[in-house]
Write a protein that holds these residues in place. Structure first.
Motif, PDB file in Angstrom:
ATOM      1  N   UNK A 191     -14.553 -14.240   5.291  1.00  0.00           N
ATOM      2  CA  UNK A 191     -14.365 -15.358   4.365  1.00  0.00           C
ATOM      3  C   UNK A 191     -14.860 -16.641   5.014  1.00  0.00           C
ATOM      4  N   UNK A 192     -15.463 -17.496   4.192  1.00  0.00           N
ATOM      5  CA  UNK A 192     -15.947 -18.784   4.701  1.00  0.00           C
ATOM      6  C   UNK A 192     -15.617 -19.874   3.693  1.00  0.00           C
ATOM      7  N   UNK A 193     -15.179 -21.005   4.218  1.00  0.00           N
ATOM      8  CA  UNK A 193     -14.856 -22.168   3.393  1.00  0.00           C
ATOM      9  C   UNK A 193     -15.114 -23.411   4.243  1.00  0.00           C
ATOM     10  N   UNK A 194     -16.103 -24.210   3.849  1.00  0.00           N
ATOM     11  CA  UNK A 194     -16.464 -25.364   4.657  1.00  0.00           C
ATOM     12  C   UNK A 194     -17.015 -24.905   5.997  1.00  0.00           C
ATOM     13  N   UNK A 195     -16.465 -25.425   7.080  1.00  0.00           N
ATOM     14  CA  UNK A 195     -16.896 -25.049   8.425  1.00  0.00           C
ATOM     15  C   UNK A 195     -16.083 -23.897   9.007  1.00  0.00           C
ATOM     16  N   UNK A 196     -15.116 -23.383   8.226  1.00  0.00           N
ATOM     17  CA  UNK A 196     -14.236 -22.318   8.728  1.00  0.00           C
ATOM     18  C   UNK A 196     -14.762 -20.956   8.285  1.00  0.00           C
ATOM     19  N   UNK A 197     -14.813 -19.999   9.221  1.00  0.00           N
ATOM     20  CA  UNK A 197     -15.267 -18.636   8.941  1.00  0.00           C
ATOM     21  C   UNK A 197     -14.342 -17.671   9.680  1.00  0.00           C
ATOM     22  N   UNK A 198     -13.763 -16.718   8.971  1.00  0.00           N
ATOM     23  CA  UNK A 198     -12.806 -15.787   9.576  1.00  0.00           C
ATOM     24  C   UNK A 198     -13.030 -14.367   9.078  1.00  0.00           C
ATOM     25  N   UNK A 199     -12.569 -13.391   9.898  1.00  0.00           N
ATOM     26  CA  UNK A 199     -12.645 -11.967   9.544  1.00  0.00           C
ATOM     27  C   UNK A 199     -11.256 -11.438   9.209  1.00  0.00           C
ATOM     28  N   UNK A 200     -11.223 -10.429   8.359  1.00  0.00           N
ATOM     29  CA  UNK A 200      -9.958  -9.846   7.916  1.00  0.00           C
ATOM     30  C   UNK A 200      -9.546  -8.682   8.812  1.00  0.00           C
ATOM     31  N   UNK A 201      -8.459  -8.036   8.448  1.00  0.00           N
ATOM     32  CA  UNK A 201      -8.064  -6.766   9.055  1.00  0.00           C
ATOM     33  C   UNK A 201      -9.180  -5.744   8.857  1.00  0.00           C
ATOM     34  N   UNK A 202      -9.334  -4.818   9.812  1.00  0.00           N
ATOM     35  CA  UNK A 202     -10.341  -3.770   9.666  1.00  0.00           C
ATOM     36  C   UNK A 202      -9.736  -2.582   8.918  1.00  0.00           C
ATOM     37  N   UNK A 203     -10.531  -2.039   8.009  1.00  0.00           N
ATOM     38  CA  UNK A 203     -10.084  -0.916   7.187  1.00  0.00           C
ATOM     39  C   UNK A 203     -10.853   0.338   7.580  1.00  0.00           C
ATOM     40  N   UNK A 204     -10.107   1.363   8.025  1.00  0.00           N
ATOM     41  CA  UNK A 204     -10.715   2.633   8.390  1.00  0.00           C
ATOM     42  C   UNK A 204     -10.683   3.535   7.147  1.00  0.00           C
ATOM     43  N   UNK A 205     -11.845   3.732   6.530  1.00  0.00           N
ATOM     44  CA  UNK A 205     -11.949   4.505   5.296  1.00  0.00           C
ATOM     45  C   UNK A 205     -12.222   5.967   5.623  1.00  0.00           C
ATOM     46  N   UNK A 206     -11.329   6.837   5.162  1.00  0.00           N
ATOM     47  CA  UNK A 206     -11.431   8.272   5.431  1.00  0.00           C
ATOM     48  C   UNK A 206     -11.722   8.982   4.112  1.00  0.00           C
ATOM     49  N   UNK A 207     -12.845   9.680   4.072  1.00  0.00           N
ATOM     50  CA  UNK A 207     -13.243  10.349   2.829  1.00  0.00           C
ATOM     51  C   UNK A 207     -12.491  11.664   2.661  1.00  0.00           C
ATOM     52  N   UNK A 208     -11.864  11.830   1.495  1.00  0.00           N
ATOM     53  CA  UNK A 208     -11.142  13.055   1.155  1.00  0.00           C
ATOM     54  C   UNK A 208     -11.638  13.525  -0.206  1.00  0.00           C
ATOM     55  N   UNK A 209     -12.168  14.755  -0.236  1.00  0.00           N
ATOM     56  CA  UNK A 209     -12.660  15.299  -1.501  1.00  0.00           C
ATOM     57  C   UNK A 209     -11.484  15.852  -2.304  1.00  0.00           C
ATOM     58  N   UNK A 210     -11.002  15.079  -3.235  1.00  0.00           N
ATOM     59  CA  UNK A 210      -9.863  15.508  -4.038  1.00  0.00           C
ATOM     60  C   UNK A 210     -10.337  16.428  -5.155  1.00  0.00           C
ATOM     61  N   UNK A 211      -9.661  17.543  -5.353  1.00  0.00           N
ATOM     62  CA  UNK A 211     -10.038  18.454  -6.442  1.00  0.00           C
ATOM     63  C   UNK A 211      -9.660  17.879  -7.800  1.00  0.00           C
ATOM     64  N   UNK A 212     -10.264  18.418  -8.839  1.00  0.00           N
ATOM     65  CA  UNK A 212      -9.972  17.957 -10.191  1.00  0.00           C
ATOM     66  C   UNK A 212      -8.667  18.545 -10.726  1.00  0.00           C
ATOM     67  N   UNK A 213      -8.255  19.705 -10.176  1.00  0.00           N
ATOM     68  CA  UNK A 213      -7.052  20.379 -10.686  1.00  0.00           C
ATOM     69  C   UNK A 213      -6.464  21.250  -9.579  1.00  0.00           C
ATOM     70  N   UNK A 214      -5.222  21.715  -9.747  1.00  0.00           N
ATOM     71  CA  UNK A 214      -4.645  22.658  -8.782  1.00  0.00           C
ATOM     72  C   UNK A 214      -5.437  23.962  -8.770  1.00  0.00           C
ATOM     73  N   UNK A 215      -5.332  24.758  -7.707  1.00  0.00           N
ATOM     74  CA  UNK A 215      -6.105  26.012  -7.636  1.00  0.00           C
ATOM     75  C   UNK A 215      -5.595  27.048  -8.628  1.00  0.00           C
ATOM     76  N   UNK A 216      -6.484  28.008  -8.938  1.00  0.00           N
ATOM     77  CA  UNK A 216      -6.123  29.120  -9.821  1.00  0.00           C
ATOM     78  C   UNK A 216      -6.369  30.425  -9.062  1.00  0.00           C
ATOM     79  N   UNK A 217      -5.397  30.867  -8.244  1.00  0.00           N
ATOM     80  CA  UNK A 217      -5.610  32.044  -7.393  1.00  0.00           C
ATOM     81  C   UNK A 217      -5.599  33.354  -8.179  1.00  0.00           C
TER      82      UNK A 217
END
Length: 394
Positions: free
Chosen positions: A259-285
């Protein structure tokens, strides 16, 4: 001297005429009142005046007036901000209050209930107060900081006796920014925050700024680069942060906001994004035994398979008759691709029972589970005694 001698026969005649006239006038008055009652049924009759020389023992007839039903439209709930010198301002979608100043909101209703940003829910410094007045509720927050930035809501309450509940459809909300010259982001206690990228759900990176005038960009830590925000795949809302609408594997990694406003520039918390392939429905065994009837001493195989989306993990658990005597579980698990248009795979678990015994007879149950839920299937296996060898004749 008698009255009749004073007036004579003419006097008696005049007196009789006067009485007849009085009777006719009284009758006409009663008819007029009856007619008025038909025209104006709510009109009260005039009290009758007792005539001289007449007395009556009749009690007056009781008149029951219909109760008037008072209908009033429910008062509209709205928020006002109390400014300096007793001035009031009706709030809209969002407002800004300089960090350090006092926030005072009034919400019309009796009673009302407030909700505040999470940071203030555990206020232990006495900065926040909520008071119910005769016709409105008052929320006051003193010594404000950038960390107080967030949504403030007022809910009118519907009460029956002592039981009250929120009227969610009549709630009024306002997002309050507390611009801080030293803090562009709402402070966080975490340096890293892990967030799941779910294939079937938008992902929010909540890098909340304290000022609506701040310019915010999204960046990747490695390799260092600014992430394009096109408003379709990724969009930005000053009250929420960045939203990844359809997460994909290439979105995974460490990201942060600047973020930047005037002469001030700062960074936020870091976000660790973990990819998870979620299924569309429960399994049908699907479960299948190598044989529904097994001879004692032979081997048994019970397979449980699920066909589903590629890269979706499926976990199998078993319930089998041999558990009762502590027979150990032996399984073989495998994953193999399935031909066709869409990328799909088959996950399979095979339960192995060597040299079956009578205790292995019964129901075999397989439970398949993925991130959307679980489902169980069962099959029954019968153990047949081993045939005795025939004796040879001498």
């Amino acid at each position: 001297m008698p009255l009749e001698n004073l007036f004579g026969s003419k006097g008696r005649l005049v007196l009789s005429a006067l009485l007849v006239c009085a009777f006719i006038l009284e009758l006409a008055y009663c008819q007029e009142e009856a007619q008025q009652q038909k025209i104006n049924p709510g009109r009260k009759p005039k009290p009758s005046i007792a005539k001289l020389g007449r007395s009556t023992n009749k009690s007056p007839r009781a008149v029951t007036a219909k109760p008037k039903i008072k209908t009033t439209a429910p008062a509209q709930t709205f928020l006002t901000q109390v400014l300096n010198r007793g001035k009031f301002k009706k709030v809209v979608d969002s407002i800004s209050v300089q960090s350090g100043d006092t926030l005072e909101l009034r919400c019309r209703g009796k009673p009302v209930q407030w909700s505040v940003p999470k940071y203030l829910e555990e206020d232990d410094e006495g900065r926040l107060s909520m008071v119910q007045q005769e016709r409105y509720g008052v929320l006051t927050l003193v010594n404000t900081t950038g960390a107080d930035t967030g949504e403030f809501s007022c809910y009118p309450m519907y009460c029956e006796d002592t039981d009250c509940r929120k009227e969610y459809d009549k709630a009024v909300k306002v997002f309050v920014f507390f611009p801080d010259p030293q803090e562009l982001f709402v402070p966080s206690a975490d340096y890293y925050e892990a967030i799941q990228l779910r294939t079937n759900w938008p992902t929010l990176l909540p890098c909340q700024v304290t000022s609506p005038q701040a310019k915010v960009t999204l960046h990747r830590e490695f390799p260092p680069a600014e992430v394009e925000v096109d408003g379709t795949e990724i969009s930005f809302n000053v009250k929420r942060g960045f939203t990844i609408h359809r997460p994909r594997p290439h979105h995974a990694g460490a990201l942060f906001c600047v973020a930047s406003l005037g002469n001030l520039r700062q960074s936020s918390t870091k976000y660790m994004l973990i990819y998870v392939n979620y299924p569309m429905a429960p399994p049908a065994p699907v479960i299948q035994a190598s044989s529904s009837s097994v001879t004692a001493g032979e081997n048994l195989r019970v397979s449980c398979s699920v066909v589903g989306e590629q890269d979706v993990a499926v976990e199998f658990t078993w319930d089998y008759p041999g558990q009762q005597i502590g027979r150990p579980l032996y399984t073989q698990d495998s994953i193999s691709p399935v031909g066709g248009g869409a990328a799909r795979q088959q996950s399979q678990s095979v339960l192995l029972v060597d040299e079956v015994r009578d205790v292995d007879q019964g129901t075999y149950t397989c439970t398949a589970q993925n991130l959307q839920g679980a489902k169980s299937v069962s099959t029954t296996v019968k153990v047949v005694p081993k045939a005795k060898p025939k004796k040879q004749k001498p």
